[in-house]
Design an enzyme around this catalytic site. Structure first.
Site, PDB file in Angstrom:
ATOM      1  N   SER A  27       0.773  -1.194  -0.077  1.00  0.00           N
ATOM      2  CA  SER A  27       0.052  -0.008  -0.020  1.00  0.00           C
ATOM      3  C   SER A  27       0.790   1.172  -0.079  1.00  0.00           C
ATOM      4  O   SER A  27       0.667   2.126  -1.038  1.00  0.00           O
ATOM      5  CB  SER A  27      -0.943   0.065   1.182  1.00  0.00           C
ATOM      6  OG  SER A  27      -1.680   1.168   1.233  1.00  0.00           O
ATOM      7  N   HIS A 108       6.500   4.395   9.939  1.00  0.00           N
ATOM      8  CA  HIS A 108       6.000   4.067  11.128  1.00  0.00           C
ATOM      9  C   HIS A 108       7.028   3.775  12.172  1.00  0.00           C
ATOM     10  O   HIS A 108       8.146   2.821  12.094  1.00  0.00           O
ATOM     11  CB  HIS A 108       5.056   2.861  11.173  1.00  0.00           C
ATOM     12  CG  HIS A 108       4.247   2.594  12.667  1.00  0.00           C
ATOM     13  ND1 HIS A 108       3.732   3.689  13.343  1.00  0.00           N
ATOM     14  CD2 HIS A 108       3.871   1.334  12.985  1.00  0.00           C
ATOM     15  CE1 HIS A 108       3.291   3.090  14.471  1.00  0.00           C
ATOM     16  NE2 HIS A 108       3.364   1.812  14.228  1.00  0.00           N
TER      17      HIS A 108
END
Length: 341
Positions: A27, A108
């Site tokens: 993604s 992240h």
């Protein structure tokens, strides 16, 4: 005071002078690789030989190398593999090529914050975290827009980490919308909490509970689906566009009164106390340890819960109803295959 950067604050030339490896093509990976390439950056995608994404990346005009070769070639490495596989990939294929002066990027902070990945002290370590799914990062870039993102510096070995990060962010398109300065700790803990308590865990549990309550009371499953799931997008879109005030301005007075008087009965002090427990588990690392051990054990609980979610009646009802709405069915073409994440 909060610092937010925009296009005018970042030079795109800094990242154009570097060699960027994007590790992973799910993604986020496809969005980063394609956006950077179209911004004039020298990009390679790092994938394992058996990756199902290799043909996709090459079909999009990108150069694909093994993860090890990509890490050796690049001076800027963005790891966009799933959290649970990053340590293994880093240890085997990235760490041996992480020489002095290189930059290691994350989208992240999980593996850095919880000590799963420990880079050497002579490399830059930083975070560029778009606040949206990858397909939206890509689509907005193509439309000349952007999605907000976060930047954090964990290590600034070269003295240039922030400049490189901001330049990367501009090439990605996120400085069009705003780049908020934060820390790995804050990004990781707020991201996990938002996912668990509100955006994913909280919302899905609330929707399923509402659906079950109506169906158990004898109402049609289709009516329950429309009221508890389908219309949720309409409400969230209004909140996205103008906050809760705009949403409340846009709905009926009856709905607004129900919002004020019944909402707090559902999200009561007991629920708020549970939210604080969820946050504490994130802050102490208890959730991270639980998730790491779950993966090491072969993900038995995860797979069981995933299957239970698929079997909930709301999924079957929704699938049938969405098939009748061509605009929803066709919109799936904008999204990357969720199995490739």
């Amino acid at each position: 005071m909060t610092t937010i950067y925009y296009d005018k604050d970042a030079s795109i030339e800094t990242i154009r002078a570097r060699k960027v490896a994007i590790i992973g093509y799910g993604s986020q990976g496809h969005a980063h690789a394609l956006n950077l390439k179209e911004s004039g950056v020298d990009v390679r995608v790092g994938l394992h030989a058996s990756s199902r994404s290799k043909a996709k990346a090459e079909g999009a005009g990108l150069k694909v190398l093994s993860v090890s070769d990509a890490a050796q070639w690049a001076d800027t490495i963005m790891i966009l593999a799933p959290d649970q596989t990053q340590k293994q990939i880093y240890d085997a294929d990235i760490s041996p090529h992480l020489t002095k002066g290189k930059a290691l990027f994350f989208a992240h902070g999980f593996n850095i914050h919880y000590g799963q990945i420990r880079p050497p002290s002579d490399v830059d370590v930083l975070l560029i975290a778009p606040k949206s799914p990858g397909h939206l990062v890509r689509r907005l870039y193509q439309d000349g827009k952007g999605t907000p993102a976060l930047i954090a510096i964990h290590q600034d070995a070269t003295g240039q980490a922030k400049a490189v990060g901001m330049s990367y962010a501009r090439a990605l398109g996120v400085t069009r919308a705003g780049l908020l300065e934060t820390t790995f700790k804050e990004e990781t803990e707020t991201d996990l909490f938002g996912e668990q308590a509100v955006l994913c865990g909280g919302v899905t549990a609330l929707v399923q509970a509402g659906f079950d309550t109506l169906v158990d009371a004898g109402y049609q499953p289709e009516s329950a689906y429309f009221e508890c799931l389908h219309e949720l997008k309409l409400i969230v879109d209004m909140m996205y566009e103008g906050g809760m005030g705009w949403m409340r301005h846009s709905i009926s007075d009856t709905a607004e009164y129900g919002d004020y008087t019944r909402g707090p009965r559902l999200i009561n002090e007991q629920v708020r106390a549970e939210m604080k427990k969820v946050l504490k588990e994130i802050q102490t690392g208890a959730f991270a340890r639980e998730w790491i051990l779950e993966n090491q054990a072969g993900r038995p609980m995860f797979d069981k819960l995933r299957e239970q979610g698929r079997q909930h009646p709301i999924e079957d009802v929704g699938r049938r109803l969405r098939e009748m709405m061509s605009w929803i069915r066709d919109s799936k073409k904008d999204s990357s295959d969720p199995t490739s994440r």
